[in-house]
Motif scaffolding. Structure first.
Motif, mmCIF file in Angstrom:
data_model
loop_
_atom_site.group_PDB
_atom_site.id
_atom_site.type_symbol
_atom_site.label_atom_id
_atom_site.label_comp_id
_atom_site.label_asym_id
_atom_site.label_seq_id
_atom_site.Cartn_x
_atom_site.Cartn_y
_atom_site.Cartn_z
ATOM 1 N N LEU A 1 31.758 -3.618 -50.981
ATOM 2 C CA LEU A 1 31.723 -4.009 -49.574
ATOM 3 C C LEU A 1 31.039 -5.360 -49.413
ATOM 4 N N SER A 2 30.013 -5.622 -50.206
ATOM 5 C CA SER A 2 29.298 -6.887 -50.125
ATOM 6 C C SER A 2 30.242 -8.072 -50.322
ATOM 7 N N GLU A 3 31.227 -7.912 -51.217
ATOM 8 C CA GLU A 3 32.180 -8.994 -51.479
ATOM 9 C C GLU A 3 33.077 -9.272 -50.273
ATOM 10 N N LYS A 4 33.173 -8.321 -49.349
ATOM 11 C CA LYS A 4 33.999 -8.489 -48.147
ATOM 12 C C LYS A 4 33.202 -9.066 -46.979
ATOM 13 N N ILE A 5 31.901 -9.202 -47.173
ATOM 14 C CA ILE A 5 31.026 -9.736 -46.130
ATOM 15 C C ILE A 5 30.727 -11.193 -46.442
ATOM 16 N N SER A 6 30.767 -12.038 -45.433
ATOM 17 C CA SER A 6 30.548 -13.472 -45.640
ATOM 18 C C SER A 6 29.161 -13.750 -46.204
ATOM 19 N N LEU A 7 29.099 -14.780 -47.044
ATOM 20 C CA LEU A 7 27.814 -15.230 -47.590
ATOM 21 C C LEU A 7 26.931 -15.826 -46.499
ATOM 22 N N ASP A 8 27.556 -16.191 -45.364
ATOM 23 C CA ASP A 8 26.820 -16.839 -44.276
ATOM 24 C C ASP A 8 26.712 -15.970 -43.034
ATOM 25 N N ARG A 9 26.961 -14.693 -43.147
ATOM 26 C CA ARG A 9 27.060 -13.878 -41.936
ATOM 27 C C ARG A 9 25.823 -14.018 -41.053
ATOM 28 N N SER A 10 26.032 -13.898 -39.768
ATOM 29 C CA SER A 10 24.917 -13.970 -38.829
ATOM 30 C C SER A 10 24.224 -12.616 -38.771
ATOM 31 N N ILE A 11 22.912 -12.632 -38.604
ATOM 32 C CA ILE A 11 22.151 -11.400 -38.439
ATOM 33 C C ILE A 11 21.222 -11.560 -37.242
ATOM 34 N N PRO A 12 20.805 -10.460 -36.619
ATOM 35 C CA PRO A 12 20.011 -10.562 -35.389
ATOM 36 C C PRO A 12 18.604 -11.118 -35.641
ATOM 37 N N ASP A 13 18.080 -11.761 -34.623
ATOM 38 C CA ASP A 13 16.718 -12.290 -34.663
ATOM 39 C C ASP A 13 15.827 -11.305 -33.911
ATOM 40 N N TYR A 14 15.083 -10.491 -34.641
ATOM 41 C CA TYR A 14 14.282 -9.431 -34.038
ATOM 42 C C TYR A 14 12.851 -9.871 -33.721
ATOM 43 N N ARG A 15 12.548 -11.140 -33.837
ATOM 44 C CA ARG A 15 11.187 -11.584 -33.558
ATOM 45 C C ARG A 15 10.805 -11.308 -32.104
ATOM 46 N N PRO A 16 9.548 -10.921 -31.840
ATOM 47 C CA PRO A 16 9.083 -10.811 -30.455
ATOM 48 C C PRO A 16 9.246 -12.146 -29.731
ATOM 49 N N THR A 17 9.433 -12.094 -28.443
ATOM 50 C CA THR A 17 9.667 -13.308 -27.648
ATOM 51 C C THR A 17 8.555 -14.337 -27.855
ATOM 52 N N LYS A 18 7.320 -13.869 -27.916
ATOM 53 C CA LYS A 18 6.198 -14.814 -28.050
ATOM 54 C C LYS A 18 6.261 -15.553 -29.385
ATOM 55 N N CYS A 19 6.752 -14.890 -30.437
ATOM 56 C CA CYS A 19 6.891 -15.551 -31.739
ATOM 57 C C CYS A 19 7.902 -16.703 -31.650
ATOM 58 N N LYS A 20 8.960 -16.497 -30.891
ATOM 59 C CA LYS A 20 10.002 -17.529 -30.753
ATOM 60 C C LYS A 20 9.486 -18.737 -29.970
ATOM 61 N N GLU A 21 8.463 -18.523 -29.156
ATOM 62 C CA GLU A 21 7.946 -19.604 -28.309
ATOM 63 C C GLU A 21 6.870 -20.434 -29.006
ATOM 64 N N LEU A 22 6.366 -19.968 -30.144
ATOM 65 C CA LEU A 22 5.294 -20.694 -30.837
ATOM 66 C C LEU A 22 5.799 -22.034 -31.372
ATOM 67 N N LYS A 23 4.944 -23.033 -31.342
ATOM 68 C CA LYS A 23 5.268 -24.366 -31.848
ATOM 69 C C LYS A 23 4.426 -24.654 -33.089
ATOM 70 N N TYR A 24 5.018 -25.376 -34.040
ATOM 71 C CA TYR A 24 4.322 -25.670 -35.290
ATOM 72 C C TYR A 24 4.359 -27.165 -35.563
ATOM 73 N N GLY A 25 3.384 -27.634 -36.314
ATOM 74 C CA GLY A 25 3.316 -29.050 -36.651
ATOM 75 C C GLY A 25 4.433 -29.463 -37.590
ATOM 76 N N LYS A 26 4.635 -30.774 -37.687
ATOM 77 C CA LYS A 26 5.699 -31.307 -38.543
ATOM 78 C C LYS A 26 5.210 -31.593 -39.966
ATOM 79 N N ASP A 27 3.933 -31.333 -40.215
ATOM 80 C CA ASP A 27 3.363 -31.650 -41.534
ATOM 81 C C ASP A 27 3.170 -30.405 -42.386
ATOM 82 N N LEU A 28 3.978 -29.376 -42.156
ATOM 83 C CA LEU A 28 3.843 -28.142 -42.925
ATOM 84 C C LEU A 28 4.201 -28.389 -44.390
ATOM 85 N N PRO A 29 3.591 -27.640 -45.320
ATOM 86 C CA PRO A 29 3.914 -27.828 -46.743
ATOM 87 C C PRO A 29 5.318 -27.332 -47.065
#
Length: 321
Positions: free
Chosen positions: A124-152
């Motif tokens: 079945l895995s061979e019939k599923i796209s290598l790029d398939r979309s999956i849901p984003d289950y992060r809490p809303t507040k996690c999606k709103e967090l901002k991060y610096g551009k100098d991350l390692p």
């Protein structure tokens, strides 16, 4: 006479070259529209009428449209690489959105052998796209967090032994698709002496052509086991941070920034992301509610409920100790 003839030929060739160069300059020099002339008259292939702000915007739109077309052409060429392996690319198809994928009755019969071999439905895995979309289950507040551009930067290390090729490549595609390019130093595939032929030349040829310079393959000459295999991957890593993963995972958007931010604050931290489940029979993505990694007294890995002070804080974006 022969010498004179050669001199004449050289002179003629030089004249032709000079004339060609002059014509080239005349054709390539920038053209300034005269008053009354429209930009469309000077550049008939442009999709604008003049050099107003609206015109410049239209030029940009036209360029972006052509770049998108070029990207599609390149993508189709790269997509041919997966087709030669009997695999699929793109964001649609079975299992899209993390939903359960299914097989026809005829396919179910063919899937029995591979399922027993790998412990999951590799057919079945061979019939599923290598790029398939999956849901984003992060809490809303996690999606709103901002991060610096100098991350390692992070080196992602996958350890495998006789894993299904489609599952390994979906892990790689998912990592590339959902990790910001500036943060992804490399992906290292550590083969702990697999027997499967498709994990040798076919795997290496695919990643070298599909992700040149980004994906490295490390081969152990004998079976070393999980920990020593991880160490071999770590030795090959050049990123500031190393992340070790099983080769049967799928990443979601925004996974890397909070991990790297926490390590940037304190390099001694070991971060374990919250991991949802992929069902072995139908590849459905199953959400795991707020939980932390823990261990039983027998050292079996398990999920544990966050402590009371975490719940009392009322902030689902906080890390769980």
């Amino acid at each position: 006479m022969a010498s004179l003839r050669r001199v004449k030929v050289l002179l003629v060739l030089n004249l032709i070259a000079v004339a060609g160069f002059v014509l080239f300059l005349a054709k390539c020099r920038p053209i300034t529209p005269k008053s009354g002339d429209s930009y469309h008259d000077i550049h008939p292939r442009a999709e604008v009428a003049n050099l107003t702000a609206h015109g410049i915007s239209s030029i940009q739109d036209a360029v972006l449209k052509r770049l998108s077309l070029l990207e599609d052409i390149v993508y189709r060429q790269l997509n041919g690489l997966s087709k030669s392996l009997g695999l699929i690319e793109g964001y649609g198809g079975r299992g899209k959105g993390g939903l359960p994928a299914t097989l026809s009755p005829e396919e179910e019969e063919k899937a029995k052998g591979p399922h027993e071999k790998y412990g999951y439905n590799s057919y079945l895995s061979e019939k599923i796209s290598l790029d398939r979309s999956i849901p984003d289950y992060r809490p809303t507040k996690c999606k709103e967090l901002k991060y610096g551009k100098d991350l390692p930067q992070i080196s992602i290390i996958f350890i495998f032994v006789n894993e299904a090729l489609s599952v390994i490549l979906r892990s790689v595609h998912s990592a590339v698709n959902h990790t910001p390019a500036p943060l992804l130093k490399e992906i290292i595939l550590v083969d702990d002496n697999s027997d499967e032929e498709e994990l040798k030349a076919p795997l290496e040829e695919y990643v070298n052509k599909r992700y040149p310079g980004l994906v490295k393959v490390v081969r152990n000459q004998k079976r070393e086991g999980l920990i020593r295999a991880r160490i071999e991957g770590w030795k090959a890593a050049t990123g500031q941070v190393t992340g070790f993963f099983d080769a049967h995972v799928e990443f979601t958007a925004g996974w890397a920034e909070p991990v790297l931010s926490r390590i940037q604050e304190n390099r001694k931290r070991v971060i374990l992301p919250s991991i949802d489940n992929i069902k072995q029979d139908n590849f459905e993505v199953q959400r795991y509610e707020n939980s932390a990694h823990g261990y039983s007294w027998e050292l079996w890995c398990m999920y544990i409920s966050p402590p009371k002070d975490w719940w009392d804080a009322g902030d689902p974006s906080l890390p769980i100790r």
